[in-house]
Design a protein around this motif. Structure first.
Motif, short mmCIF file in Angstrom:
data_model
loop_
_atom_site.label_atom_id
_atom_site.label_comp_id
_atom_site.label_asym_id
_atom_site.label_seq_id
_atom_site.Cartn_x
_atom_site.Cartn_y
_atom_site.Cartn_z
N GLY A 1 0.81 -1.19 0.03
CA GLY A 1 0.16 0.07 -0.10
C GLY A 1 1.00 1.41 0.04
N LYS A 2 0.54 2.15 0.81
CA LYS A 2 1.28 3.26 0.88
C LYS A 2 2.66 3.15 1.40
N PHE A 3 3.46 4.09 0.95
CA PHE A 3 5.05 3.90 1.27
C PHE A 3 5.44 3.82 2.72
N ASP A 4 6.12 2.87 3.00
CA ASP A 4 6.46 2.52 4.47
C ASP A 4 7.69 2.01 4.25
N ALA A 5 8.92 2.66 4.31
CA ALA A 5 10.34 2.00 4.08
C ALA A 5 10.52 0.83 4.79
N ASN A 6 10.25 0.67 6.04
CA ASN A 6 10.46 -0.42 6.83
C ASN A 6 9.66 -1.71 6.39
N GLU A 7 8.48 -1.31 6.19
CA GLU A 7 7.54 -2.53 5.67
C GLU A 7 8.02 -3.14 4.38
N LEU A 8 8.53 -2.19 3.47
CA LEU A 8 8.89 -2.61 2.01
C LEU A 8 10.20 -3.35 2.42
N LEU A 9 11.13 -3.06 2.98
CA LEU A 9 12.46 -3.65 3.09
C LEU A 9 12.21 -4.79 3.97
N THR A 10 11.49 -4.92 4.57
CA THR A 10 10.93 -6.19 5.86
C THR A 10 10.44 -7.14 4.66
N GLN A 11 9.64 -6.88 3.94
CA GLN A 11 9.01 -7.77 2.93
C GLN A 11 9.72 -8.40 1.93
N ILE A 12 10.74 -7.66 1.27
CA ILE A 12 11.93 -7.95 0.54
C ILE A 12 12.59 -9.26 0.93
N LEU B 1 13.62 5.49 0.74
CA LEU B 1 13.66 3.97 1.12
C LEU B 1 14.95 3.66 1.94
N PHE B 2 16.06 4.21 1.75
CA PHE B 2 17.25 3.89 2.50
C PHE B 2 17.59 4.91 3.63
N GLU B 3 16.74 5.95 3.72
CA GLU B 3 17.15 6.90 4.57
C GLU B 3 17.52 6.23 5.97
N GLY B 4 18.55 6.61 6.61
CA GLY B 4 18.82 6.15 8.00
C GLY B 4 19.01 4.56 8.10
N VAL B 5 19.14 4.05 6.94
CA VAL B 5 19.12 2.55 6.78
C VAL B 5 20.40 1.94 6.36
N GLY B 6 21.16 1.23 7.27
CA GLY B 6 22.44 0.48 7.04
C GLY B 6 22.58 -0.33 5.94
#
Length: 523
Positions: A236-247, A266-271
């Motif tokens: 659904g709506k953009f959620d960086a953590n949810e998207l990366l978790t699903q991947i 998407l990668f803001e603050g993500v190592g």
């Protein structure tokens, strides 16, 4: 093409691997067997409770999820025509599109219930007059009724050259236009997309789509993924953590997130070690300009992926695409600025205002022809000669150039060409230059009235957190890369751009705000 009906591949997948996972949305999942059972049950409800049959038009306002997939294919099973609508529209706009499309039924999600209750039932318009409004029903109600219908098998109706979908497109002004797309056109588009993104090359592939499947781009990925038997995750709506978790959780192999400028978010603050993204083999983006830094970021964070950038329209179906690999990025290949070559089942050419082919590297309007193209605009037959040439080439309205290797480069929308002091300025060219400025994160460029030049260049930009940019700095940057007459003479800085669900900027709204503030802006 082995199929003639858009629902045929889903039916075949039910027969071949009914236990394979087809759809995921949040905590909801459907196997191909469950999906086909659900499609049949929804079709039964639409037929028996709402009188939907072959040729009827069914509109819907539904977010990404299981409901939109089951409804769309149920409509196709009955030989009816799907009319997807944008959930961000206001009630008056929804009512207009229902009348323009001759919708017999509107299916809506509960989140837009208030808008549906506010529909102006007696409103008139210049096209259809005071015609009866469509029936309305919530998707929850159809799902409830469908749960009581099991086992029935409804034969496929329609298919071939009959319409499967009316996709509203075009513009911020004037009457909306509904692109009439046939089963065959959408099936050829799906095959074109399949070849371009390499789906079906391996046994078990997982596709994640964050773009709304009610829009043309997302819809193409929906029907392509399900036609080859892939597992499709609808977000659904953009959620960086949810998207990366699903991947990471599902081992996503193919990824569609638009526009390109969303990837830094998407990668803001993500190592790099926070998520395992090694499963991703293909990343697709479009609906906006990309930059070298965005390309580098995507390829860095998805270490095993190739990156593709594409162009297309609801009218054209398929379009162009180009793949960027790491060597091209390291070498700063000029192809990184292109929109690619024509996809399968389409051909393209560039012409001048008189319809003559332009020379290599010359700028002309792109014409497209092929099996993926729409039939025309619904109830707008008078536009047929404007949209198509006598020999059936679609006029795209996009100005492009083509290099000696056959790569196309988008210059601007034809209507966005700015005539400043007798010189032609293409908005897209200036936008590409502005995006190369280290402080600017996004931009739009357009023409505005000017006493000295009749029309001149204006730019509205967003900047990186903590950064500032002045008109003088922007002009100096542009003059280093473009002819001086192309530089913006007006600059407005905003915090953020309002985008629609497909990631496209609501340009007209921004231009209107600019015009209100124009007198106060430095020239």
């Amino acid at each position: 093409m082995q199929w003639k009906h858009i629902a045929e591949p889903i039916k075949e997948n039910d027969e071949t691997f009914p236990q394979r996972l087809a759809l995921i949305h949040g905590d909801g999942q459907l196997t191909y067997g469950q999906l086909w059972d659900g499609i049949q049950a929804w079709a039964s409800v639409l037929r028996d409770e709402y009188g939907i049959g072959e040729g009827d038009h069914v509109a819907y306002i539904l977010p990404n999820g299981l409901d939109i997939a089951e409804l769309y294919y149920a409509v196709q099973v009955l030989g009816a025509v799907a009319v997807p609508l944008n959930g961000r529209l206001i009630a008056e706009e929804i009512a207009t599109l229902l009348r323009l499309s001759d919708a017999k039924l509107l299916v809506y999600a509960s989140i837009v219930a208030e808008k549906i209750e506010a529909l102006p039932w007696q409103a008139e318009d210049a096209i259809s007059g005071n015609r009866a409004m469509a029936q309305t029903v919530s998707s929850q109600e159809i799902r409830f009724l469908a749960q009581k219908r099991e086992g029935e098998r409804i034969p496929l109706a329609g298919g071939g050259g009959s319409w499967s979908r009316i996709q509203f497109t075009g513009g911020t002004t004037g009457i909306p236009k509904g692109a009439c797309r046939s089963h065959c056109a959408d099936l050829f588009e799906a095959d074109s997309l399949r070849q371009m993104i390499g789906l079906g090359e391996r046994e078990c592939e997982t596709v994640l789509v964050q773009s709304p499947v009610s829009h043309h781009g997302g819809h193409g990925w929906l029907i392509t993924s399900l036609s080859v038997g892939a597992t499709l995750i609808l977000c659904g709506k953009f959620d960086a953590n949810e998207l990366l978790t699903q991947i990471e959780r599902y081992g996503v192999t193919h990824l569609l997130i638009m526009p390109p400028t969303i990837y830094p978010r998407l990668f803001e603050g993500v190592g790099k070690e926070d998520y395992d993204l090694s499963s991703v083999r293909f990343v697709q983006t479009s609906a906006g300009l990309t930059t070298a830094s965005i390309n580098e970021l995507i390829l860095d964070r998805f270490p095993n992926a190739v990156l593709s950038y594409g162009w297309g329209q609801s009218e054209s179906g398929a379009g162009t695409a180009v793949r960027f690999d790491r060597q091209m990025v390291r070498d700063a290949s000029p192809v990184l600025m292109s929109i690619g070559r024509p996809m399968a089942h389409v051909e393209m050419r560039l012409v001048d205002d008189d319809g003559n082919d332009v020379a290599e590297e010359g700028i002309g309007e792109a014409l497209l022809r092929g099996a993926t193209v729409m039939d025309g605009y619904y109830h707008l037959d008078e536009l047929q000669s404007e949209v198509f040439t006598n020999d059936d080439w679609l006029r795209t309205g996009d100005m492009m150039r083509r290099d000696k290797e056959g790569y196309y480069y988008l210059v601007s929308r034809k209507k966005d060409m700015i005539k400043s002091g007798g010189e032609n300025v293409f908005a897209g060219e200036v936008e590409q230059c502005l995006l190369a400025h280290p402080a600017i994160t996004d931009c739009i460029v357009f023409g505005t009235e000017d006493a000295e030049y009749d029309e001149t260049v204006a730019a509205v930009v967003t900047v990186r957190p903590g950064a500032e940019v002045t008109l003088a700095e922007v002009q100096a940057h542009c003059k280093a890369h473009l002819a001086s007459y192309k530089k913006p003479r007006y600059l407005m800085v905003v915090e953020d751009f309002e985008r629609d669900d497909a990631g496209k900027i609501r340009k007209q709204t921004i231009i209107e705000e600019f015009e209100k503030q124009k007198a106060a802006l430095q020239k």
